[in-house]
Motif scaffolding. Structure first.
Motif, PDB file in Angstrom:
ATOM      1  N   HIS A  81       0.807  -1.225   0.000  1.00 25.84           N
ATOM      2  CA  HIS A  81       0.000   0.000   0.000  1.00 25.84           C
ATOM      3  C   HIS A  81       0.837   1.271   0.000  1.00 25.84           C
ATOM      4  N   ASP A 275       5.503   2.658   5.903  1.00 25.71           N
ATOM      5  CA  ASP A 275       4.850   1.399   6.250  1.00 25.71           C
ATOM      6  C   ASP A 275       3.936   1.010   5.090  1.00 25.71           C
ATOM      7  N   ARG A 277       2.291  -1.635   4.814  1.00 24.92           N
ATOM      8  CA  ARG A 277       1.159  -2.468   5.259  1.00 24.92           C
ATOM      9  C   ARG A 277       0.905  -3.644   4.307  1.00 24.92           C
TER      10      ARG A 277
END
Length: 459
Positions: A81, A275, A277
């Protein structure tokens, strides 16, 4: 203090040579009108689902085998993502946990001290090859301060080849990528044309003192030519050494190479580690591949990918082609590199050899010294050469039969280069370049010269 040790690792994105995208039926075509090749799935409309393109899987398996990788019979897709205008879904489908191929190696050669005669072969380990989608393209219009998004490229199949940090300078990085490019083109798994963005390189660079842990690394993103790759890596190594020797620190950041200025510039820092994810892609089952042993009898062959079948059909790789050229024609190893590096030159050379009585060792001299330098001077490819292999063979036959001298042959080549449609023999006759074989004729010429210069001749 001990000298600095540079460490270079590469991540290479190669666009898979395929008619349609990785998970949709949209066509893949360079420079098509913006947003003309976008399916509902590429635009991420709700309710659309990915369907894996078999050709892309085969291309990745083929590439993995050519790079001595282990092919995973079961690989998985993941979502990565991040939010960017040209990524409509807000995530990219990639292979983060279990990629299609792992633990390979690539051998490449480079010259020492720019001496072509001293080649050294090195090996870089390949950590993995993974399948993933490309993103779209943002076009920044500064005059109107707006950004336009073209999704033609969104969802195009990529192979990401991740190399271990086994290199130490720009020249090594460039040589490794050039060899990879040749391998991809030989396999047909990627056209790998850097000018069209089909091969993009990210270089990770750090420096440290011997015996100490690796230094902080920077990443130079999206390098789009082999020449720039060598420059970017060497510049970055120097920049880091100077920074550290002046008491500064290296930031873990992403940089870009500015080819006009010849230096790298900061893009964004990586301090707040992004991040992504990662999560398993819920709409795609595990990718299962077979080999001859594990192939179930009742399966439709059209619906599975058989690793052994692909392995049997691998073409000769560049290293094998070069060895065959050296063995067959008795040319020098370094000449075999030049023949393969220039698109179409090997075929040109072999055609000339077939049509001439001259020894291949002599032919190669004419091709590499004379023909190639003409082509380079006029920035032409081998296929655009105004002198065909047939014409060059004709010329070399005249030379071999001692009908002309090698100086005359060079003059004829210069005339042929003009592309006026004359044959070598016609040019020789027109310019009176024949070697005179008849002794009487030579004696008459000499006598005429002596008779015409009575004062200078001392009898």
């Amino acid at each position: 203090l001990a000298p600095w040790v540079p460490v270079v690792g590469l991540e290479i994105h190669a666009q898979i040579s395929s008619n349609s995208k990785l998970f949709s039926g949209s066509q893949v075509q360079f420079a098509a009108p913006p947003n003309s090749l976008v399916s509902f799935f590429d635009a991420s409309l709700p309710g659309t689902l990915p369907v894996l393109n078999r050709r892309c899987v085969e291309a990745a398996v083929m590439t993995g085998l050519a790079l001595n990788c282990s092919i995973n019979k079961k690989s998985l897709f993941d979502r990565k993502h991040y939010f960017y205008a040209d990524l409509p879904a807000g995530y990219q489908i990639t292979q983060q946990r279990v990629p299609i191929a792992v633990n390979g190696s690539l051998s490449y050669s480079l010259c020492i001290d720019n001496k072509m005669s001293q080649m050294v072969t090195k090996t870089v380990r390949i950590k993995q090859i993974q399948l993933e989608q490309d993103s779209g393209k943002s076009l920044h219009d500064d005059t109107r301060s707006q950004t336009l998004v073209d999704l033609n490229r969104a969802g195009v199949g990529l192979m990401e080849v991740v190399m271990e940090p086994d290199m130490c300078c720009g020249e090594e990085a460039a040589a490794a990528v050039r060899e990879l490019q040749l391998i991809l083109q030989t396999l047909g798994s990627s056209q790998a044309v850097m000018a069209e963005g089909q091969l993009r390189v990210d270089a990770n660079v750090s420096v440290h003192h011997p015996g100490e842990p690796y230094g902080v690394r920077t990443e130079v993103k999206n390098i789009n030519s082999i020449r720039f790759l060598a420059k970017a890596v060497d510049y970055e190594i120097q920049r880091q050494i100077e920074e550290l020797e002046n008491g500064g620190t290296i930031l873990n950041e992403t940089r870009a190479f500015d080819s006009k200025l010849g230096c790298t510039v900061p893009m964004r820092d990586k301090e707040g580690k992004q991040d992504y994810r990662f999560m398993p892609e819920p709409n795609l089952p595990p990718l299962i591949l077979y080999d001859a042993k594990s192939l179930p009898a009742n399966l439709n062959h059209q619906q599975v990918v058989n690793i052994d079948w692909i392995h049997e059909r691998l073409p000769d790789l560049p290293s094998v082609k070069r060895a065959k050229l050296v063995e067959q024609y008795g040319i020098l190893p370094e000449h075999s590199f030049t023949l393969l590096n220039e698109d179409g030159l090997t075929e040109f050379f072999e055609n000339v050899v077939k049509q001439t009585q001259m020894k291949p060792k002599k032919v190669i001299g004419w091709i590499l010294k004379d023909l190639l330098s003409y082509l380079k001077q006029h920035s032409l490819t081998v296929k655009e050469s105004p002198v065909s292999s047939f014409l060059l063979a004709d010329l070399l036959n005249l030379l071999e039969k001692k009908e002309i001298s090698s100086t005359a042959a060079k003059q004829v080549l210069a005339e042929l280069w003009k592309g006026e449609g004359k044959t070598p023999l016609e040019i020789v006759k027109e310019k009176k370049l024949e070697l005179i074989q008849d002794q009487k004729e030579l004696e008459q010429i000499c006598q005429a010269v002596i008779d015409g210069q009575e004062n200078e001749v001392i009898t």
